[in-house]
Design a protein around this motif. Structure first.
Motif, PDB file in Angstrom:
ATOM      1  N   PRO A 173      20.552  26.977 -23.482  1.00 58.63           N
ATOM      2  CA  PRO A 173      19.602  26.743 -24.742  1.00 58.63           C
ATOM      3  C   PRO A 173      20.547  27.595 -25.698  1.00 58.63           C
ATOM      4  O   PRO A 173      20.677  27.032 -26.900  1.00 58.63           O
ATOM      5  CB  PRO A 173      18.216  26.909 -24.446  1.00 58.63           C
ATOM      6  CG  PRO A 173      18.214  27.521 -23.758  1.00 58.63           C
ATOM      7  CD  PRO A 173      19.327  27.102 -22.610  1.00 58.63           C
ATOM      8  N   THR A 183      18.012  25.233 -18.160  1.00 59.87           N
ATOM      9  CA  THR A 183      17.273  24.161 -18.151  1.00 59.87           C
ATOM     10  C   THR A 183      16.869  22.699 -18.667  1.00 59.87           C
ATOM     11  O   THR A 183      18.493  22.130 -18.765  1.00 59.87           O
ATOM     12  CB  THR A 183      16.153  24.941 -19.774  1.00 59.87           C
ATOM     13  OG1 THR A 183      16.604  24.154 -20.650  1.00 59.87           O
ATOM     14  CG2 THR A 183      15.665  25.791 -18.866  1.00 59.87           C
ATOM     15  N   ALA A 186      16.887  18.395 -23.222  1.00 62.66           N
ATOM     16  CA  ALA A 186      15.682  18.023 -23.705  1.00 62.66           C
ATOM     17  C   ALA A 186      15.616  17.695 -25.587  1.00 62.66           C
ATOM     18  O   ALA A 186      16.165  19.331 -26.155  1.00 62.66           O
ATOM     19  CB  ALA A 186      14.145  18.770 -23.237  1.00 62.66           C
ATOM     20  N   GLY A 187      14.500  16.951 -26.296  1.00 58.27           N
ATOM     21  CA  GLY A 187      14.499  17.964 -27.817  1.00 58.27           C
ATOM     22  C   GLY A 187      16.398  17.786 -28.158  1.00 58.27           C
ATOM     23  O   GLY A 187      16.837  16.852 -27.574  1.00 58.27           O
ATOM     24  N   ASN A 188      16.611  18.677 -29.225  1.00 53.60           N
ATOM     25  CA  ASN A 188      17.173  18.440 -30.012  1.00 53.60           C
ATOM     26  C   ASN A 188      19.441  18.274 -29.445  1.00 53.60           C
ATOM     27  O   ASN A 188      20.064  18.266 -29.661  1.00 53.60           O
ATOM     28  CB  ASN A 188      17.269  19.675 -31.265  1.00 53.60           C
ATOM     29  CG  ASN A 188      17.777  21.220 -31.017  1.00 53.60           C
ATOM     30  OD1 ASN A 188      17.538  21.047 -29.018  1.00 53.60           O
ATOM     31  ND2 ASN A 188      18.465  21.553 -31.145  1.00 53.60           N
ATOM     32  N   ASP A 190      19.016  16.759 -26.236  1.00 56.36           N
ATOM     33  CA  ASP A 190      19.096  16.092 -25.620  1.00 56.36           C
ATOM     34  C   ASP A 190      20.421  14.906 -26.820  1.00 56.36           C
ATOM     35  O   ASP A 190      20.116  14.339 -27.379  1.00 56.36           O
ATOM     36  CB  ASP A 190      18.758  14.985 -25.181  1.00 56.36           C
ATOM     37  CG  ASP A 190      18.283  14.016 -24.204  1.00 56.36           C
ATOM     38  OD1 ASP A 190      19.527  13.517 -23.609  1.00 56.36           O
ATOM     39  OD2 ASP A 190      16.835  13.448 -24.038  1.00 56.36           O
TER      40      ASP A 190
END
Length: 190
Positions: A173, A183, A186-188, A190
């Motif tokens: 990230p 990780t 997900a989120g921004n 993805d």
């Protein structure tokens, strides 16, 4: 302005300009007269500010490495900082002079211990423009007598706005203080 050797490849509205003496970087990538990369007016700008223009190969590591003594694969590594945050960023080949070969490829060889990297290696890049397709095949070869940790990558500085999608299941990230393992996407991210 200092003259810089330029290799121009192109066809069918596509132009790629490479600078072999400054990291074999792609100085310009233009399609139908529109620059796709952040391109300084003077190619020599890449010498003074190598990280924020064009596109360049990163090897033998990508991202950041500690600019301090550390052990890797049984050898002591002594990298010097080359970025304002004090890290050793984007490897050793992004700003060095590369050899232009008769087959159109570009090559650089780095000796054992050069710039604190205790393994000998070479990188070869084969840029091509065929019609409207641009390709850059790159290879990193360990030339030392023992295993070498290594990575190779391309760092482009595209002109915004830009939408890029990379299919992935996991991600790091952040590029500073990254965890040891990625990780789930997900989120921004993805």
């Amino acid at each position: 302005m200092t003259a810089v050797e330029q290799i121009v490849l192109g066809g069918d509205g596509v132009e790629m300009v490479l600078l072999p003496e400054i990291g074999a970087r792609i100085h310009r990538l233009r399609v139908d007269g529109v620059d796709l990369l952040r391109t300084p007016d003077d190619p020599a700008t890449h010498r003074d500010d190598p990280f924020f223009w064009g596109a360049y190969l990163m090897a033998p590591w990508c991202n950041r490495a500690p600019a301090q003594l550390f052990d890797a694969a049984g050898r002591t590594v002594r990298l010097a900082p080359n970025f304002p945050d004090g890290s050793a960023i984007h490897g050793l080949v992004h700003a060095r002079a590369w050899e232009t070969r008769a087959d159109g490829s570009l090559r650089i060889a780095v000796a054992d211990g050069e710039d604190g990297w205790p393994w000998a290696f070479e990188v070869t890049a084969r840029p091509t423009v065929t019609g409207r397709t641009v390709s850059l095949l790159s290879e990193l070869t360990n030339r030392s007598g023992s295993p070498m940790p290594a990575g190779i990558g391309l760092h482009p500085w595209f002109v915004p706005p830009l939408a890029v999608g990379v299919p992935a299941e996991s991600v790091y990230p952040t590029n500073t203080g990254s965890p040891r393992t990625p990780t789930p996407v997900a989120g921004n991210l993805d």
